[in-house]
Structure formats: C-alpha cells, structure tokens
Scaffold this active site. Structure first.
Site, PDB file in Angstrom:
ATOM      1  N   HIS A 275      77.720  53.924  56.706  1.00  0.00           N
ATOM      2  CA  HIS A 275      76.195  54.311  57.031  1.00  0.00           C
ATOM      3  C   HIS A 275      75.763  54.708  56.078  1.00  0.00           C
ATOM      4  CE1 HIS A 275      72.543  52.302  58.269  1.00  0.00           C
ATOM      5  NE2 HIS A 275      72.256  53.447  59.666  1.00  0.00           N
ATOM      6  N   HIS A 314      76.031  45.664  50.520  1.00  0.00           N
ATOM      7  CA  HIS A 314      75.275  46.195  51.580  1.00  0.00           C
ATOM      8  C   HIS A 314      75.409  44.960  52.670  1.00  0.00           C
ATOM      9  CE1 HIS A 314      71.940  46.797  53.544  1.00  0.00           C
ATOM     10  NE2 HIS A 314      72.020  47.679  53.330  1.00  0.00           N
ATOM     11  N   ASP A 370      72.337  54.406  48.473  1.00  0.00           N
ATOM     12  CA  ASP A 370      73.438  55.925  48.866  1.00  0.00           C
ATOM     13  C   ASP A 370      73.304  55.818  47.325  1.00  0.00           C
ATOM     14  OD1 ASP A 370      72.791  55.919  51.684  1.00  0.00           O
ATOM     15  OD2 ASP A 370      73.781  55.301  52.004  1.00  0.00           O
TER      16      ASP A 370
HETATM   17  N1  ACO Z   1      83.432  48.269  47.337  1.00  0.00           N
HETATM   18  C1  ACO Z   1      85.165  47.638  47.645  1.00  0.00           C
HETATM   19  N2  ACO Z   1      84.801  45.833  47.928  1.00  0.00           N
HETATM   20  C2  ACO Z   1      84.071  46.196  49.077  1.00  0.00           C
HETATM   21  C3  ACO Z   1      83.294  46.997  49.242  1.00  0.00           C
HETATM   22  C4  ACO Z   1      82.638  48.346  48.687  1.00  0.00           C
HETATM   23  N3  ACO Z   1      81.703  49.208  48.394  1.00  0.00           N
HETATM   24  N4  ACO Z   1      82.014  46.294  49.738  1.00  0.00           N
HETATM   25  C5  ACO Z   1      82.506  44.938  50.605  1.00  0.00           C
HETATM   26  N5  ACO Z   1      83.323  44.993  49.538  1.00  0.00           N
HETATM   27  C6  ACO Z   1      84.277  43.643  49.497  1.00  0.00           C
HETATM   28  C7  ACO Z   1      85.192  43.903  51.079  1.00  0.00           C
HETATM   29  O1  ACO Z   1      86.265  43.749  50.999  1.00  0.00           O
HETATM   30  C8  ACO Z   1      85.054  42.676  51.032  1.00  0.00           C
HETATM   31  O2  ACO Z   1      85.842  41.801  50.341  1.00  0.00           O
HETATM   32  P1  ACO Z   1      86.712  40.341  51.185  1.00  0.00           P
HETATM   33  O3  ACO Z   1      86.000  39.442  50.883  1.00  0.00           O
HETATM   34  O4  ACO Z   1      87.733  40.027  49.302  1.00  0.00           O
HETATM   35  O5  ACO Z   1      87.336  40.465  52.027  1.00  0.00           O
HETATM   36  C9  ACO Z   1      83.529  41.334  50.240  1.00  0.00           C
HETATM   37  O6  ACO Z   1      83.573  42.730  49.940  1.00  0.00           O
HETATM   38  C10 ACO Z   1      82.282  41.442  51.744  1.00  0.00           C
HETATM   39  O7  ACO Z   1      82.656  42.941  52.265  1.00  0.00           O
HETATM   40  P2  ACO Z   1      82.008  43.187  53.768  1.00  0.00           P
HETATM   41  O8  ACO Z   1      83.350  44.864  53.583  1.00  0.00           O
HETATM   42  O9  ACO Z   1      83.014  41.863  53.951  1.00  0.00           O
HETATM   43  O10 ACO Z   1      80.728  43.409  54.140  1.00  0.00           O
HETATM   44  P3  ACO Z   1      80.352  44.925  54.903  1.00  0.00           P
HETATM   45  O11 ACO Z   1      78.411  44.041  54.981  1.00  0.00           O
HETATM   46  O12 ACO Z   1      81.097  43.756  56.138  1.00  0.00           O
HETATM   47  O13 ACO Z   1      80.121  45.689  54.347  1.00  0.00           O
HETATM   48  C11 ACO Z   1      78.645  47.931  53.228  1.00  0.00           C
HETATM   49  C12 ACO Z   1      78.856  46.429  54.187  1.00  0.00           C
HETATM   50  C13 ACO Z   1      80.032  48.393  54.835  1.00  0.00           C
HETATM   51  C14 ACO Z   1      77.976  48.220  53.426  1.00  0.00           C
HETATM   52  C15 ACO Z   1      79.951  47.653  52.598  1.00  0.00           C
HETATM   53  O14 ACO Z   1      79.608  46.750  51.691  1.00  0.00           O
HETATM   54  C16 ACO Z   1      80.779  48.823  52.275  1.00  0.00           C
HETATM   55  O15 ACO Z   1      81.653  49.220  52.895  1.00  0.00           O
HETATM   56  N6  ACO Z   1      80.134  49.728  51.021  1.00  0.00           N
HETATM   57  C17 ACO Z   1      80.684  51.272  50.849  1.00  0.00           C
HETATM   58  C18 ACO Z   1      79.853  52.299  52.059  1.00  0.00           C
HETATM   59  C19 ACO Z   1      78.421  51.893  51.013  1.00  0.00           C
HETATM   60  O16 ACO Z   1      77.865  52.180  50.738  1.00  0.00           O
HETATM   61  N7  ACO Z   1      77.577  52.100  52.834  1.00  0.00           N
HETATM   62  C20 ACO Z   1      75.944  52.562  52.726  1.00  0.00           C
HETATM   63  C21 ACO Z   1      75.972  51.061  52.859  1.00  0.00           C
HETATM   64  S1  ACO Z   1      73.204  51.168  52.845  1.00  0.00           S
HETATM   65  C22 ACO Z   1      72.816  51.664  53.751  1.00  0.00           C
HETATM   66  O17 ACO Z   1      73.794  52.127  55.250  1.00  0.00           O
HETATM   67  C23 ACO Z   1      72.547  52.832  53.605  1.00  0.00           C
END
Ligand code: ACO
Length: 438
Positions: A275, A314, A370
């Site tokens: 987050h 996201h 971010d």
């Molecule tokens: N890098 C690589 N792969 C990713 C990323 C990433 N940053 N984000 C998502 N994916 C992939 C997942 O592995 C998943 O792949 P799959 O379908 O083959 O298994 C797919 O994309 C969907 O991702 P989920 O994790 O299911 O999406 P969710 O909505 O649960 O997660 C989150 C969202 C937590 C923000 C995620 O994108 C992430 O971990 N990002 C990196 C951390 C980040 O930047 N967080 C800040 C968010 S903005 C904020 O809170 C202010």
C-alpha cells in the site's frame, strides 16, 4: 419488461428469489445487491442462509460513499465530482481537505476560518515529545507515527464522543493540524535535531517544511516551488475511496473508538509495502537494479515471479493512474530547484519497457501514484523510509472525511465480517498426557 432486480434460482431446492439491485449516482458508478438479501436463500429452516464469500473484498461494496469516485478502466479520479487534474492545478491542499470533509468547496470566509482553525491546532502538548524521544534513533518513522497518533488520543479524552458533531469538528482540526507536527517531529528525532514549533504565518506545507528543516535562522522561508510541489502531492494523496487504510480507519472507527486510534489503525495499514509503503520500495528497487542496462534482466525476473515491479499495478486502476501522470510532470518543476534525480532516467526506462511488454499489457499493469513520488521526495532531501509519512499526512483528510461519513450513515454499524468455517466440527478435549503426539 426490465426491472432493477435479480432473479436467483437455488438449484438445491428449486426455489426462486427476487433480489433488488441498488445503484450509485449512475448505474455505471456501481450497482450492487445487498448481501443480507441472500440470507433468505436456505436449504432448511435451521440453515444460516447464503452469504457472499469475498476474501480481500475483491467485489464487495462496504459502504455507500459520496466522497471520491474512481473509474479504474478509464483512469479517472474525482473528489466530490471535481477532476483531480483541476484540483491539482487550481486548488490547494487545505481547500481540498475542506471539500472532502464538507462536500462543497468553501466560500472565502469558510476557507479563512478553516485555515485559521487548522493552523491554530498544529501545536502538540509538551508531554507528547517524550513519546517521540523514547524511540531509537533509527526507528521507522511510520512506527513512530502509528504510536504518537494513538498517544494523542490520551490527551483528548472527549474525542471518544464521536456522535457529537461539534466534537468531531474539533478533532478534525486537531488531526489535520497535528499531522504535520508529528510528521516533522519523527524526522527531527531521526536526525538528532531539536523539534521546531509551528509558524502560523506559513501555509500548511510551508509550515511543515519549517518544522522539518528550520535550523538557526530567525525565520524559515520555504522555497515557493517546493512548497507548491508538496501541496500538489498532498492534494493527490488526500483520498482514494475504500483502499486498505481507509477501510482500516472505517473499520476501527465503527466500534466508536476515537479518531486518533482509528487514524493510528489507518496509518498501520498504510505502512505496508503493498500500500503506502510502495513508494519506499520503488526507490529500493531502482537502487537494486543499479543501471539502465540491468533493466531487461529485472523485467525478466518480474515475469519469472522472482520480483514485483513496485509502483506498478493497482486493485482499481487498470489504466494509467491519473496521479502518476501529474506527478511525472511535477518532477520537472522540482528538479529545476533540486537538480535532477538520476533515478528518474531509470524509472522512465523501466516504465517504457514495461508498458511495451506483453506480461504487463495483458494484466493491465500501469504506474501507480508511488512510482514517481519517491523520486521527487528523494530529490527534496527526504530519507527513503520517510516517504510513507508524506503519503500519510495528506491522507488524514480523506480518512477523516470517510470516518465522518461512516459515523453519520444510519445504515452503518460495527464492522464485523462473516466467515465460512472450514475447521473441525466438534471433538472431545483430551488431557495432555493422553495426546498421542511427539
Ligand atoms: N509486478 C508484477 N506483477 C504484478 C504486479 C507488479 N507490481 N502487480 C500485479 N501483478 C500481477 C500479479 O502477479 C497477477 O498476475 P497473475 O494474474 O498472473 O497471477 C496480476 O498481475 C494481478 O495482480 P493481483 O496481485 O491479483 O492484483 P491485486 O489487485 O490483488 O494487487 C497491488 C494490487 C497489491 C497494488 C499489486 O499490483 C502490487 O503488489 N503492486 C506492487 C506494489 C505497489 O505498487 N503498491 C502500491 C499500490 S497503490 C497504493 O496503495 C497507493
């Protein structure tokens, strides 16, 4: 004929149910059924009734809200109907905070009163300084923020009276006012510098900069470009509907604990690397990659699931995060004052390669807020582990707007999810000497 309802047939019993659909401002802004309406669907009289199973709230609306609207597919963010781009360009953070909390932009008189009241609530009780003093020099600033926010609750016992509007108003002034003071105190503590008192002549972000960076000069004068840039960053971070930390704020607040403890809960949730902690992780990631020529290998590691591309992806945005676009432009203005952060080139290249790669395209992974904010914060001189505090301070207004909306919503109650129990049904207790275990 079309009706706004759902007809459900339970194939276990053959019974059919009609369940009404409720809408947001427009049907496309959110349509839902009440999960409680599912409870009538039973296989027998002693059956608890059907629930929705939704780990991580992937598809559950926990409230009706009139504060922030996000259209993740189209990359749209609006506070109280105003596009984020217009607010970032034409407003200021405290005015936006007023808008979020009151629902309307203030008149000149309302604005002046609001700014006056927040400015005059920036000071903290001397005893609070002992809490910050007690931390180790390298304590994480977010851990200090969680603790000092919760400690503030003990200085204002009347803040428990959350159902009284006048009382809420006062706590809102205090929490927005003191957020910058607590934030600056954690910074000064880490640096071993004496705390600086607020200066009521300055703007909200100017005052924050004063409490962060004033040294021996009689009067601190913030650089106007950096002061404005910080103000725009604060606007962009002010609210983001039902994200993890807002949900924590609402959930803790739903038991009618005071807003200081609820905001401490929100801050704890924001701390996590998935987050608000992601801005910190982006910088660590860029430094670990080290140079542009290592980017293709890093992208491969992400695709091989050995790493996450921090600052990408996201839960709601499946398009470019509009805040990231504004921050990218803002970086240019900041770098004119601070000099260019060499990590920017790396970030731009990483974004370019990722946005062309099928892995990211297919999953609709774009830069989020971010991705670029940390690069600006670093150029301004903030240590990496301080970045999330710069997210938390402005999010306070959004949390408070959401908290107040929750407290005054007659449909809301203490937040208490259900579960689908998967454990052992029942068994007899065995004394320890009879347990057949190594
Ligand atoms: N890098 C690589 N792969 C990713 C990323 C990433 N940053 N984000 C998502 N994916 C992939 C997942 O592995 C998943 O792949 P799959 O379908 O083959 O298994 C797919 O994309 C969907 O991702 P989920 O994790 O299911 O999406 P969710 O909505 O649960 O997660 C989150 C969202 C937590 C923000 C995620 O994108 C992430 O971990 N990002 C990196 C951390 C980040 O930047 N967080 C800040 C968010 S903005 C904020 O809170 C202010």
């Amino acid at each position: 004929m079309a009706t706004d309802s759902l007809t459900i047939t339970d194939n276990r019993t053959g019974k059919t149910y009609e369940i009404p659909i409720l809408y947001g401002t427009f049907p496309t802004y959110g349509a839902a059924i009440r999960s409680a309406d599912l409870r009538q669907i039973k296989v027998s009289d002693d059956d608890f009734g059907l629930m929705g199973y939704d780990p991580a709230f992937m598809n559950t609306a926990s409230c009706k809200s009139a504060i922030t609207h996000i259209d993740g597919e189209r990359g749209i963010l609006r506070y109280r109907g105003y596009p984020i781009e217009q607010l970032a360009e034409q407003s200021n953070y405290l005015e936006v905070a007023y808008l979020l909390i009151h629902g309307e932009l203030p008149s000149k008189a309302q604005h002046d009163e609001w700014v006056h009241n927040i400015t005059h609530h920036t000071m903290v009780h001397e005893n609070l300084k002992k809490f910050t003093d007690g931390f180790h020099y390298d304590a994480h600033p977010m851990g200090m923020m969680v603790s000092t926010l919760a400690a503030l609750s003990t200085f204002y016992p009347a803040s428990k009276r959350v159902t009284e509007a006048d009382n809420r108003k006062l706590e809102i002034y205090r929490l927005i006012g003191k957020a910058i003071t607590l934030g600056a105190m954690t910074y000064r503590h880490t640096k071993g510098l004496p705390y600086v008192s607020p200066d009521n002549d300055l703007s909200y972000t100017g005052n924050f900069m004063n409490m962060l960076w004033k040294m021996a000069e009689v009067k601190y004068r913030p650089n106007p470009i950096l002061e404005k840039a910080l103000d725009v960053l604060f606007i962009l971070h002010a609210d983001h509907e039902q994200n993890c930390s807002t949900n924590a704020m609402r959930s803790v607040g739903s038991s009618q604990s005071d807003p200081y403890c609820a905001a401490a809960g929100g801050t704890a949730a924001l701390y996590g690397p998935l987050h608000g902690g992601a801005n910190e992780q982006v910088l660590r990631m860029l430094r670990t990659i080290g140079s542009k020529d290592k980017i293709p290998q890093f992208i491969q590691d992400v695709k091989d699931r050995k790493a996450l591309l921090m600052g990408f992806g996201h839960r709601v945005y499946k398009n470019y995060d509009p805040r990231a676009r504004i921050i990218k432009r803002l970086a240019e203005q900041v770098f004119e004052v601070t000099g260019k952060n060499p990590l920017l080139e790396m970030a731009l290249e990483l974004e370019r390669i990722a946005l062309e790669d099928e892995f990211f395209v297919k999953r609709k992974l774009y830069p989020n807020v971010d991705f670029y904010s940390g690069i600006i914060y670093e150029a301004m001189g903030f240590p990496t582990d301080y970045f999330t505090v710069l997210f938390m301070i402005p999010r306070m207004s959004g949390w408070l707007a959401q908290w107040q909306e929750m407290i005054t919503d007659t449909e809301q109650k203490i937040a208490r999810p259900r579960q689908v129990y998967t454990g052992v049904a029942i068994r007899d207790f065995e004394p320890i000497e009879k347990r057949n275990k190594k």
